[in-house]
Design an enzyme around this catalytic site. Structure first.
Site, PDB file in Angstrom:
ATOM      1  N   TYR A 139       0.761  -1.139  -0.088  1.00 35.04           N
ATOM      2  CA  TYR A 139       0.174  -0.078   0.156  1.00 35.04           C
ATOM      3  C   TYR A 139       0.841   1.066  -0.007  1.00 35.04           C
ATOM      4  CZ  TYR A 139      -4.422  -2.483   1.109  1.00 35.04           C
ATOM      5  OH  TYR A 139      -5.487  -3.073   0.960  1.00 35.04           O
ATOM      6  N   LYS A 188       3.647 -15.328   3.007  1.00 40.25           N
ATOM      7  CA  LYS A 188       3.829 -16.138   1.785  1.00 40.25           C
ATOM      8  C   LYS A 188       5.429 -16.352   1.653  1.00 40.25           C
ATOM      9  CE  LYS A 188       2.342 -17.836  -2.106  1.00 40.25           C
ATOM     10  NZ  LYS A 188       1.522 -19.195  -2.280  1.00 40.25           N
ATOM     11  N   ASP A 220      -2.309 -18.615   1.243  1.00 40.26           N
ATOM     12  CA  ASP A 220      -3.233 -19.336   0.458  1.00 40.26           C
ATOM     13  C   ASP A 220      -3.995 -20.378   1.380  1.00 40.26           C
ATOM     14  OD1 ASP A 220      -0.687 -20.434   0.561  1.00 40.26           O
ATOM     15  OD2 ASP A 220      -0.818 -21.108  -1.871  1.00 40.26           O
ATOM     16  N   ASP A 244      -6.032  -7.352   4.518  1.00 37.15           N
ATOM     17  CA  ASP A 244      -7.188  -6.748   3.823  1.00 37.15           C
ATOM     18  C   ASP A 244      -8.272  -7.827   3.287  1.00 37.15           C
ATOM     19  OD1 ASP A 244      -8.943  -4.798   2.380  1.00 37.15           O
ATOM     20  OD2 ASP A 244      -7.892  -5.286   0.662  1.00 37.15           O
ATOM     21  N   ASP A 248     -11.880  -9.592   5.061  1.00 36.37           N
ATOM     22  CA  ASP A 248     -13.229  -9.807   4.172  1.00 36.37           C
ATOM     23  C   ASP A 248     -13.697 -11.250   4.053  1.00 36.37           C
ATOM     24  OD1 ASP A 248     -13.020  -6.901   3.497  1.00 36.37           O
ATOM     25  OD2 ASP A 248     -14.235  -7.406   1.529  1.00 36.37           O
TER      26      ASP A 248
END
Ligand code: NAD
Ligand code: IPM
Ligand code: MN
Length: 381
Positions: A139, A188, A220, A244, A248
């Site tokens: 970001y 990751k 993942d 983020d 959700d």
């Protein structure tokens, strides 16, 4: 003073209900609160030319806490990234230094029927906490878009410095310690060198928290297991972009993004409280938005920034009790009952707060701006 930034789309619709709930809880507990409403996001672009006007930022800096709705919408989607409504939100996080984003994914067992998961997975309810790094990573890295020999290209740089990882990790470990003692750090590391550093730093911090059981997981697989086996998680610590997305996903687990609140904390100035969801242009202006995420964000504000556990408890109890008999459209069960409008849901919450039993201890001390040390205490760090 609480700075109120309603923003765009359903932002003002749900923020209104959050302010009403907070006002009712203040009245019930004999607390005086002052609110100052300010332009932010797309609304501020239209009024002042930029998403985070100086006067809004100055008021936020003066405030005990910031209560925010949501920003963005199709009207501003064609603008360049540096002047979009979303940039105002990133700018506010950066300016207030709110590096730790707490996103509780909670649903009491008694409300598990709103989750889309099978009874054997959702029946006990959910109580996870995503701790998302909020002021670093993709970001905030360098961004560029170019054209070379007629070919377009673009890049976003993901970078982390060890202290940025360490400070948010310490918050996650402390929170894990105050809960079940389990922490999953998500990365990751099989591909990204930033994730290798993340894993090293989190591993080093773990030595100071021998009572916390830490495991590392690839992002993942985390997405997969959050759905298949949500009970294996308690606190999830992860970097900005992964947080983020996973938060959700948490909204999906409990039945709707409209249920999730958040708190963004820094070490200095005021914290920011807002629902996890966005401005939902697809439903804006119709009075059908679910205000629960916004109202529960107000409860987090009362607890963490005002030190009023009593107000927070009243608001949370009122929300869950209201869900016994009223369901906003996103949670409508298809049983033929009419969904409850945003305003009617807010009315029921206010009524439940005013008629509610005071829970827990009464607010310690003044609703003051005693900043990070107080928040640290209230997080039981
Ligand atoms: P969104 O969260 O606004 O909506 C996603 C879906 O969830 C939509 O179908 C929406 O109707 C539904 N939804 C969200 N909140 C709801 C609520 N309270 N009640 C009922 N349904 C709800 O995400 P999006 O559609 O991807 O983004 C829309 C805009 O919001 C974009 O401009 C985006 O940049 C912005 N956004 C802002 C924030 C923020 O300000 N914190 C967060 C996320 C997205
Ligand atoms: C969120 C939002 C923001 C983010 C956007 C609007 C910048 O999606 O708070 O989850 O990605 O952080
Ligand atoms: Mn998001």
């Amino acid at each position: 003073m609480i700075a109120v930034l309603p923003g765009d789309g359903i932002g003002p619709e749900v923020t209104r209900e959050a302010v009403r709930a907070l006002t009712a809880a203040a009245e019930k507990t004999g607390t005086a609160l002052k609110f100052e409403e300010l332009p932010f996001g797309g609304q501020a672009i239209d009024e002042t030319g930029g998403p985070l006007p100086d006067a809004t930022l100055a008021a936020c800096r003066r405030a005990h806490a910031v209560l925010l709705g949501a920003v963005g919408g199709p009207r501003w989607d064609a603008l360049a990234p540096e002047v979009r409504p979303e940039r105002g939100l990133l700018g506010l996080r950066e300016e207030l230094g709110t590096f730790a984003n707490l996103r509780p994914v909670r649903l009491p067992a008694s409300k598990s029927f709103v989750s889309p998961l099978r009874e054997d997975l959702a029946g006990g309810g959910f109580d996870l906490l995503v701790v998302r790094e909020l002021t670093g990573g993709l970001y905030f890295g360098d961004k560029r878009r170019w054209q070379e020999d007629g070919v377009e290209g673009a890049m976003d740089v993901m970078s982390y410095a060890a202290p940025e990882i360490e400070r948010v990790a310490r918050i996650a470990f402390a929170l894990a310690r105050s809960r079940s003692g389990r922490l999953t750090s998500v990365d990751k590391a099989n591909v990204l060198v930033t994730s290798r550093l993340w894993r090293d730093v989190v591993g080093a911090v773990a030595r100071d928290y021998p009572d916390v059981r830490l495991d590392h997981m690839y992002v993942d697989n985390c997405a997969h297991l959050m759905v298949r086996d949500p009970r294996r998680f308690d606190v999830i610590l992860t970097e900005n972009t992964f947080g983020d997305i996973l938060s959700d996903l948490g909204g999906g687990l409990v039945g709707s993004l409209g249920l999730l609140p958040s708190a963004s904390l820094g070490e200095g100035g005021p914290a920011i409280y807002n629902p996890v969801h966005g401005s939902a242009p697809d439903i804006a202006g119709r009075g059908v938005a679910n205000p629960v995420g916004a109202i529960l964000s107000a409860a987090m504000l009362a607890r963490l920034s005002l030190g009023h556990e009593d107000m927070a408890g009243l608001i949370e109890e009122a929300v869950w009790r209201t869900l016994d008999h009223a369901r906003p459209a996103d949670l409508a069960s298809g049983d033929g009952r009419r969904p409850t409008s945003t305003g009617a849901f807010g009315d029921a919450v206010v009524e439940a707060i005013l008629g509610g039993e005071q829970q827990g201890e009464t607010g310690r001390g003044r609703p003051g701006r005693d900043g990070w040390p107080a928040i640290e205490r209230r997080l039981q760090m």
